[in-house]
Design a protein around this motif. Structure first.
Motif, PDB file in Angstrom:
ATOM      1  N   PRO A 149     -15.559  16.808  10.269  1.00 44.81           N
ATOM      2  CA  PRO A 149     -14.831  15.906  11.355  1.00 44.81           C
ATOM      3  C   PRO A 149     -13.628  15.441  11.237  1.00 44.81           C
ATOM      4  O   PRO A 149     -12.772  15.475  12.238  1.00 44.81           O
ATOM      5  CB  PRO A 149     -15.903  14.467  11.321  1.00 44.81           C
ATOM      6  N   ALA A 150     -13.088  15.295  10.178  1.00 47.28           N
ATOM      7  CA  ALA A 150     -11.817  15.063   9.836  1.00 47.28           C
ATOM      8  C   ALA A 150     -10.783  16.286  10.274  1.00 47.28           C
ATOM      9  O   ALA A 150      -9.876  15.986  10.816  1.00 47.28           O
ATOM     10  CB  ALA A 150     -11.312  14.515   8.306  1.00 47.28           C
ATOM     11  N   MET A 151     -10.992  17.273  10.015  1.00 43.22           N
ATOM     12  CA  MET A 151     -10.575  18.486  10.213  1.00 43.22           C
ATOM     13  C   MET A 151     -10.449  18.799  11.812  1.00 43.22           C
ATOM     14  O   MET A 151      -9.407  19.239  12.299  1.00 43.22           O
ATOM     15  CB  MET A 151     -10.927  19.783   9.835  1.00 43.22           C
ATOM     16  N   GLY A 152     -11.442  18.553  12.457  1.00 40.99           N
ATOM     17  CA  GLY A 152     -11.617  18.580  13.955  1.00 40.99           C
ATOM     18  C   GLY A 152     -10.872  17.601  14.608  1.00 40.99           C
ATOM     19  O   GLY A 152     -10.399  17.949  15.527  1.00 40.99           O
ATOM     20  N   GLN A 199     -10.265  11.851  -0.108  1.00 43.34           N
ATOM     21  CA  GLN A 199      -9.720  10.401   0.362  1.00 43.34           C
ATOM     22  C   GLN A 199      -8.503  10.655   1.276  1.00 43.34           C
ATOM     23  O   GLN A 199      -8.149   9.953   2.114  1.00 43.34           O
ATOM     24  CB  GLN A 199      -9.407   9.789  -0.808  1.00 43.34           C
ATOM     25  N   LEU A 200      -7.948  11.934   0.971  1.00 43.10           N
ATOM     26  CA  LEU A 200      -6.650  12.289   1.633  1.00 43.10           C
ATOM     27  C   LEU A 200      -7.124  12.506   3.245  1.00 43.10           C
ATOM     28  O   LEU A 200      -6.243  12.080   4.026  1.00 43.10           O
ATOM     29  CB  LEU A 200      -5.978  13.555   1.337  1.00 43.10           C
ATOM     30  N   LEU A 201      -8.127  13.174   3.513  1.00 47.68           N
ATOM     31  CA  LEU A 201      -8.520  13.192   4.474  1.00 47.68           C
ATOM     32  C   LEU A 201      -9.031  12.140   5.561  1.00 47.68           C
ATOM     33  O   LEU A 201      -8.627  11.967   6.428  1.00 47.68           O
ATOM     34  CB  LEU A 201      -9.891  14.287   4.648  1.00 47.68           C
ATOM     35  N   ARG A 202      -9.624  11.346   4.606  1.00 46.14           N
ATOM     36  CA  ARG A 202      -9.839   9.792   5.296  1.00 46.14           C
ATOM     37  C   ARG A 202      -8.705   9.171   5.682  1.00 46.14           C
ATOM     38  O   ARG A 202      -8.628   8.653   6.523  1.00 46.14           O
ATOM     39  CB  ARG A 202     -10.943   9.184   4.324  1.00 46.14           C
ATOM     40  N   ASN A 262      -4.053   9.774  -7.104  1.00 44.16           N
ATOM     41  CA  ASN A 262      -5.324  10.344  -7.238  1.00 44.16           C
ATOM     42  C   ASN A 262      -5.588  11.657  -6.995  1.00 44.16           C
ATOM     43  O   ASN A 262      -6.064  11.847  -5.732  1.00 44.16           O
ATOM     44  CB  ASN A 262      -6.084   9.157  -6.702  1.00 44.16           C
ATOM     45  N   GLN A 263      -5.439  12.648  -7.761  1.00 45.50           N
ATOM     46  CA  GLN A 263      -5.656  13.890  -7.388  1.00 45.50           C
ATOM     47  C   GLN A 263      -6.907  14.497  -7.662  1.00 45.50           C
ATOM     48  O   GLN A 263      -7.844  13.870  -8.095  1.00 45.50           O
ATOM     49  CB  GLN A 263      -4.513  14.922  -8.006  1.00 45.50           C
ATOM     50  N   GLY A 264      -7.181  15.704  -7.372  1.00 46.85           N
ATOM     51  CA  GLY A 264      -8.787  16.271  -7.457  1.00 46.85           C
ATOM     52  C   GLY A 264      -9.471  16.413  -6.472  1.00 46.85           C
ATOM     53  O   GLY A 264      -9.089  16.047  -5.306  1.00 46.85           O
ATOM     54  N   GLN A 272       0.937  -1.266   0.200  1.00 44.11           N
ATOM     55  CA  GLN A 272      -0.015   0.090   0.042  1.00 44.11           C
ATOM     56  C   GLN A 272       0.800   1.313  -0.149  1.00 44.11           C
ATOM     57  O   GLN A 272       1.733   1.315   0.753  1.00 44.11           O
ATOM     58  CB  GLN A 272      -0.886  -0.175   1.224  1.00 44.11           C
ATOM     59  N   ASP A 273       0.521   2.336  -0.652  1.00 45.30           N
ATOM     60  CA  ASP A 273       1.294   3.373  -0.842  1.00 45.30           C
ATOM     61  C   ASP A 273       0.878   4.325   0.328  1.00 45.30           C
ATOM     62  O   ASP A 273      -0.203   4.102   1.218  1.00 45.30           O
ATOM     63  CB  ASP A 273       0.762   4.219  -2.122  1.00 45.30           C
ATOM     64  N   ASN A 274       1.848   5.275   0.731  1.00 48.32           N
ATOM     65  CA  ASN A 274       1.587   6.193   1.852  1.00 48.32           C
ATOM     66  C   ASN A 274       0.699   7.198   1.586  1.00 48.32           C
ATOM     67  O   ASN A 274       0.075   7.228   0.220  1.00 48.32           O
ATOM     68  CB  ASN A 274       2.962   6.744   2.253  1.00 48.32           C
ATOM     69  N   ILE A 275       0.211   8.054   2.414  1.00 48.59           N
ATOM     70  CA  ILE A 275      -0.902   8.902   2.283  1.00 48.59           C
ATOM     71  C   ILE A 275      -0.376   9.853   1.116  1.00 48.59           C
ATOM     72  O   ILE A 275      -1.623  10.191   0.284  1.00 48.59           O
ATOM     73  CB  ILE A 275      -0.942   9.737   3.488  1.00 48.59           C
ATOM     74  N   ILE A 276       0.812  10.417   0.925  1.00 56.34           N
ATOM     75  CA  ILE A 276       0.980  11.637  -0.105  1.00 56.34           C
ATOM     76  C   ILE A 276       1.287  10.975  -1.341  1.00 56.34           C
ATOM     77  O   ILE A 276       0.717  11.460  -2.300  1.00 56.34           O
ATOM     78  CB  ILE A 276       2.350  12.230   0.372  1.00 56.34           C
ATOM     79  N   LYS A 277       1.743   9.662  -1.355  1.00 50.70           N
ATOM     80  CA  LYS A 277       1.782   8.808  -2.811  1.00 50.70           C
ATOM     81  C   LYS A 277       0.689   8.534  -3.294  1.00 50.70           C
ATOM     82  O   LYS A 277       0.275   8.852  -4.330  1.00 50.70           O
ATOM     83  CB  LYS A 277       2.749   7.860  -2.519  1.00 50.70           C
TER      84      LYS A 277
END
Length: 259
Positions: A148-151, A96-99, A88-90, A78-83
């Motif tokens: 919720p993710a930002m919190g 998905q990055l927040l999740r 999968n940008q956009g 599995q790739d790390n979060i940034i990779k």
């Protein structure tokens, strides 16, 4: 003593290196820009520098090789979060990055995030669909995933500058997301957390092994021999009768011989 001083000097040097802050700069607005700094040294990771194309020499034609049957390939890591976000940008990639960040905070290495310092944490999302009803539905789903993710991030990490905005666009179809994130951490905290986690896992494994260890079969205990029953004591009358009976038997034998 000189050897001891050399060892202490090496330890102090590495402690100093691991105490220097490691900073990450992430900017996303249709394209991802990623820079990394360690102390006063700064590196650009993305976008990658374009290499000068060299003129290719004409290659000689080679005979086609026979294709071998493909062997079973092991599952990819599995790739790390940034990779994963880079692939999968956009708009969907930002959500998905927040999740993924929430899963990382609630995961095994969640204790490391307590040492993260966010100098900037800014997110701007615009949601618009062809229909006002669809816009409202997508806007509600986006808010339920983003806030919720930002919190959780702001409550777990230290955040200095924070701005999060999700806006609906009822005039036209639009889905845009952009953010700017600057965070830093001292590597010594990450190494300490990794060492503590490793010891916890080691103790759990050892405890399970000791708990599930089969116990040796107990040897059968020798049973005690049954106690002899006490015989009843003879009375005086029985003791006096025994010699009389013996005398009678002797007299009978003598009488038979005389006959």
């Amino acid at each position: 003593m000189t050897g001891l001083y050399i060892i202490l000097g090496i330890i102090a040097f590495f402690v100093f290196l691991f105490s220097v802050r490691f900073t990450v700069y992430m900017d996303y607005d249709k394209d991802l820009k990623l820079n990394v700094a360690w102390g006063f040294i700064k590196f650009r990771i993305l976008p990658k520098k374009e290499k000068k194309k060299k003129k290719k020499k004409p290659k000689k034609e080679k005979k086609p090789k026979e294709k071998k049957p493909k062997e079973d390939v092991p599952a990819e890591k599995q790739d790390n979060i940034i990779k994963a976000f880079y692939k999968n940008q956009g708009f969907s990639g930002v959500v998905q990055l927040l999740r993924d960040t929430v899963n990382a905070i609630n995961g095994m290495f969640g204790g490391i995030f307590k040492h993260f310092i966010f100098r900037e944490l800014k997110l701007n999302i615009i949601v618009g669909e062809a229909d006002a009803h669809e816009t409202a539905v997508v806007y509600g789903k986006t808010c339920s995933a983003v806030f919720p993710a930002m919190g959780l991030i702001t409550s777990t990490c230290k955040v200095k500058e924070y701005d999060c905005e999700v806006r609906p666009n009822f005039c036209e179809k639009e889905r845009t997301a952009r953010f700017r994130v600057v965070f830093s951490i001292r590597p010594i905290f990450a190494t300490n957390a990794a060492i503590v986690l490793a010891f916890k896992l080691l103790f759990k494994v050892v405890f399970k092994l000791l708990k599930n260890k089969p116990q040796p079969a107990l040897a059968a205990k020798p049973q005690p021999a049954p106690a002899a029953k006490p015989q009843p004591a003879q009375t005086n009358s029985e003791k006096t009768n025994k010699p009389n009976n013996e005398n009678n038997i002797k007299e009978d034998i003598n009488n038979e011989r005389s006959i």
